[in-house]
Design a protein around this motif. Sequence first.
Motif, PDB file in Angstrom:
ATOM      1  N   VAL A   1       0.863  -1.180   0.000  1.00 21.04           N
ATOM      2  CA  VAL A   1       0.000   0.000   0.000  1.00 21.04           C
ATOM      3  C   VAL A   1       0.897   1.226   0.000  1.00 21.04           C
ATOM      4  O   VAL A   1       1.790   1.336   0.851  1.00 21.04           O
ATOM      5  CB  VAL A   1      -0.930   0.000   1.238  1.00 21.04           C
ATOM      6  N   ARG A   2       0.686   2.115  -0.949  1.00 23.30           N
ATOM      7  CA  ARG A   2       1.536   3.298  -1.069  1.00 23.30           C
ATOM      8  C   ARG A   2       0.712   4.584  -1.061  1.00 23.30           C
ATOM      9  O   ARG A   2      -0.150   4.773  -1.910  1.00 23.30           O
ATOM     10  CB  ARG A   2       2.356   3.223  -2.368  1.00 23.30           C
ATOM     11  N   HIS A   3       0.983   5.432  -0.080  1.00 18.97           N
ATOM     12  CA  HIS A   3       0.397   6.780   0.019  1.00 18.97           C
ATOM     13  C   HIS A   3      -1.130   6.762  -0.028  1.00 18.97           C
ATOM     14  O   HIS A   3      -1.756   7.593  -0.689  1.00 18.97           O
ATOM     15  CB  HIS A   3       0.961   7.689  -1.086  1.00 18.97           C
ATOM     16  N   LEU A   4      -1.705   5.825   0.694  1.00 17.06           N
ATOM     17  CA  LEU A   4      -3.165   5.679   0.715  1.00 17.06           C
ATOM     18  C   LEU A   4      -3.787   6.807   1.544  1.00 17.06           C
ATOM     19  O   LEU A   4      -3.411   7.023   2.690  1.00 17.06           O
ATOM     20  CB  LEU A   4      -3.527   4.324   1.332  1.00 17.06           C
ATOM     21  N   SER A   5      -4.745   7.490   0.955  1.00 22.08           N
ATOM     22  CA  SER A   5      -5.403   8.600   1.653  1.00 22.08           C
ATOM     23  C   SER A   5      -6.893   8.615   1.360  1.00 22.08           C
ATOM     24  O   SER A   5      -7.340   8.226   0.281  1.00 22.08           O
ATOM     25  CB  SER A   5      -4.801   9.945   1.228  1.00 22.08           C
TER      26      SER A   5
ATOM     27  N   ALA B   1      -8.821  -0.442   6.746  1.00 21.83           N
ATOM     28  CA  ALA B   1      -9.346  -1.755   6.350  1.00 21.83           C
ATOM     29  C   ALA B   1     -10.488  -1.599   5.347  1.00 21.83           C
ATOM     30  O   ALA B   1     -10.563  -2.332   4.348  1.00 21.83           O
ATOM     31  CB  ALA B   1      -9.833  -2.517   7.581  1.00 21.83           C
ATOM     32  N   GLU B   2     -11.368  -0.635   5.595  1.00 23.52           N
ATOM     33  CA  GLU B   2     -12.529  -0.438   4.714  1.00 23.52           C
ATOM     34  C   GLU B   2     -12.119   0.097   3.340  1.00 23.52           C
ATOM     35  O   GLU B   2     -12.786  -0.190   2.342  1.00 23.52           O
ATOM     36  CB  GLU B   2     -13.545   0.486   5.400  1.00 23.52           C
ATOM     37  N   LEU B   3     -11.027   0.836   3.267  1.00 25.56           N
ATOM     38  CA  LEU B   3     -10.504   1.277   1.965  1.00 25.56           C
ATOM     39  C   LEU B   3      -9.982   0.078   1.177  1.00 25.56           C
ATOM     40  O   LEU B   3     -10.254  -0.065  -0.013  1.00 25.56           O
ATOM     41  CB  LEU B   3      -9.383   2.297   2.160  1.00 25.56           C
TER      42      LEU B   3
ATOM     43  N   LEU C   1       2.062   0.596   3.817  1.00 28.68           N
ATOM     44  CA  LEU C   1       2.284  -0.650   4.557  1.00 28.68           C
ATOM     45  C   LEU C   1       2.532  -1.796   3.591  1.00 28.68           C
ATOM     46  O   LEU C   1       2.198  -1.720   2.415  1.00 28.68           O
ATOM     47  CB  LEU C   1       1.116  -0.956   5.507  1.00 28.68           C
ATOM     48  N   GLU C   2       3.141  -2.843   4.133  1.00 27.73           N
ATOM     49  CA  GLU C   2       3.444  -4.042   3.356  1.00 27.73           C
ATOM     50  C   GLU C   2       3.007  -5.271   4.138  1.00 27.73           C
ATOM     51  O   GLU C   2       2.987  -5.250   5.375  1.00 27.73           O
ATOM     52  CB  GLU C   2       4.952  -4.124   3.080  1.00 27.73           C
ATOM     53  N   LEU C   3       2.696  -6.314   3.396  1.00 28.95           N
ATOM     54  CA  LEU C   3       2.230  -7.551   4.024  1.00 28.95           C
ATOM     55  C   LEU C   3       2.798  -8.725   3.236  1.00 28.95           C
ATOM     56  O   LEU C   3       2.742  -8.734   2.009  1.00 28.95           O
ATOM     57  CB  LEU C   3       0.696  -7.572   3.995  1.00 28.95           C
ATOM     58  N   TYR C   4       3.351  -9.675   3.978  1.00 29.88           N
ATOM     59  CA  TYR C   4       4.007 -10.820   3.359  1.00 29.88           C
ATOM     60  C   TYR C   4       3.247 -12.115   3.631  1.00 29.88           C
ATOM     61  O   TYR C   4       2.482 -12.212   4.589  1.00 29.88           O
ATOM     62  CB  TYR C   4       5.438 -10.952   3.893  1.00 29.88           C
TER      63      TYR C   4
ATOM     64  N   TYR D   1      -1.190  -2.591  -4.343  1.00 31.35           N
ATOM     65  CA  TYR D   1      -0.657  -3.660  -5.197  1.00 31.35           C
ATOM     66  C   TYR D   1      -0.839  -5.007  -4.508  1.00 31.35           C
ATOM     67  O   TYR D   1      -0.584  -5.130  -3.301  1.00 31.35           O
ATOM     68  CB  TYR D   1       0.842  -3.454  -5.450  1.00 31.35           C
ATOM     69  N   VAL D   2      -1.289  -6.000  -5.256  1.00 30.88           N
ATOM     70  CA  VAL D   2      -1.336  -7.374  -4.766  1.00 30.88           C
ATOM     71  C   VAL D   2      -0.422  -8.201  -5.657  1.00 30.88           C
ATOM     72  O   VAL D   2      -0.602  -8.235  -6.875  1.00 30.88           O
ATOM     73  CB  VAL D   2      -2.776  -7.938  -4.771  1.00 30.88           C
ATOM     74  N   ARG D   3       0.583  -8.812  -5.046  1.00 31.41           N
ATOM     75  CA  ARG D   3       1.620  -9.573  -5.776  1.00 31.41           C
ATOM     76  C   ARG D   3       2.206  -8.768  -6.927  1.00 31.41           C
ATOM     77  O   ARG D   3       2.409  -9.268  -8.036  1.00 31.41           O
ATOM     78  CB  ARG D   3       1.068 -10.904  -6.269  1.00 31.41           C
ATOM     79  N   GLY D   4       2.438  -7.480  -6.666  1.00 28.93           N
ATOM     80  CA  GLY D   4       3.101  -6.625  -7.644  1.00 28.93           C
ATOM     81  C   GLY D   4       2.193  -5.995  -8.688  1.00 28.93           C
ATOM     82  O   GLY D   4       2.635  -5.126  -9.443  1.00 28.93           O
ATOM     83  N   ASN D   5       0.945  -6.411  -8.743  1.00 30.49           N
ATOM     84  CA  ASN D   5       0.007  -5.844  -9.721  1.00 30.49           C
ATOM     85  C   ASN D   5      -0.895  -4.815  -9.048  1.00 30.49           C
ATOM     86  O   ASN D   5      -1.478  -5.096  -7.995  1.00 30.49           O
ATOM     87  CB  ASN D   5      -0.864  -6.952 -10.319  1.00 30.49           C
ATOM     88  N   GLN D   6      -1.038  -3.654  -9.665  1.00 33.91           N
ATOM     89  CA  GLN D   6      -1.905  -2.638  -9.085  1.00 33.91           C
ATOM     90  C   GLN D   6      -3.362  -3.099  -9.164  1.00 33.91           C
ATOM     91  O   GLN D   6      -3.813  -3.614 -10.187  1.00 33.91           O
ATOM     92  CB  GLN D   6      -1.756  -1.293  -9.796  1.00 33.91           C
ATOM     93  N   VAL D   7      -4.071  -2.937  -8.067  1.00 38.93           N
ATOM     94  CA  VAL D   7      -5.481  -3.344  -8.000  1.00 38.93           C
ATOM     95  C   VAL D   7      -6.327  -2.144  -7.578  1.00 38.93           C
ATOM     96  O   VAL D   7      -5.822  -1.174  -7.017  1.00 38.93           O
ATOM     97  CB  VAL D   7      -5.684  -4.532  -7.015  1.00 38.93           C
TER      98      VAL D   7
END
Length: 257
Positions: free
Chosen positions: A12-16, A48-50, A26-29, A63-69
């Motif tokens: 997640v990058r610059h989520l607002s 979470a709701e976003l 944030l990142e999740l592995y 991004y999920v597994r490197g692909n923007q969603v």
Amino acid sequence: VDCTRGKKILEVRHLSAGRQVRDVNLELYEGEIVGIAGLMGAGRTETAELLYGIEKIKSGKVYVRGNQVFPKSPVQAVRIGIGLVSEDRKKQGLALDESIALNMVAVSLKKIFPNFFISKKKITEVALGYKKQLRIATTRVNKACKYLSGGNQQKVVLAKWLSFDPEILIFDEPTRGIDVAAKLEIYHLMDRLAAEGKAIIMISSELPEVIGMSDRIYIMHEGEIVDEVIRGTDGFNSEVIGARMMLGAGGAEHAEE
């Protein structure tokens, strides 16, 4: 963070989204439980709701597994592979007047019945399997969810997501209003899912719960992530995390070498 437990699943990058969520990264592995700690109104549930498409993202990228969603609705989030165990199970998690069995397969009907021939017998079989696995206290899976206790209702929500099998699961206050035995079962389930490679975000107002369950914790204050602490490091304790939750960037003076 260089996580040795698996590949990066979520980024997640610059989520607002207005004042409640501001520039969140944030990142999740794989195989990881990541806590989000913060006071009421810090922006945890809103984040979470976003991600689950309930609220609209104003800016930022997911991004999920490197692909923007683009999770613009819960239906799209589910297709992406994101599940949410909501803080309010009665409003968002369950259809209380529907049967336990139907609630359990609500998200996964297409997966269970790819040819669209829905079989009540099959639904009952699936439901009985989860009833046994999660030790749901009920005599019948075709009775309405509203007749179950809070802990058993929460287990039905969990069964719904287990049957769908998303890669990313967000648990928002997963043990609120349930008894100690049911809490322990939910903790064991989360550990098992992580061991199977799922990526889990856990939001909880109970700091000992977040510390006990998480590999890493992001600390939110007034819509922003102000710190990240990792299990096994000096800052991974209730004093440091609690101070950061209350005071934000001006919080605990802990070394960040």
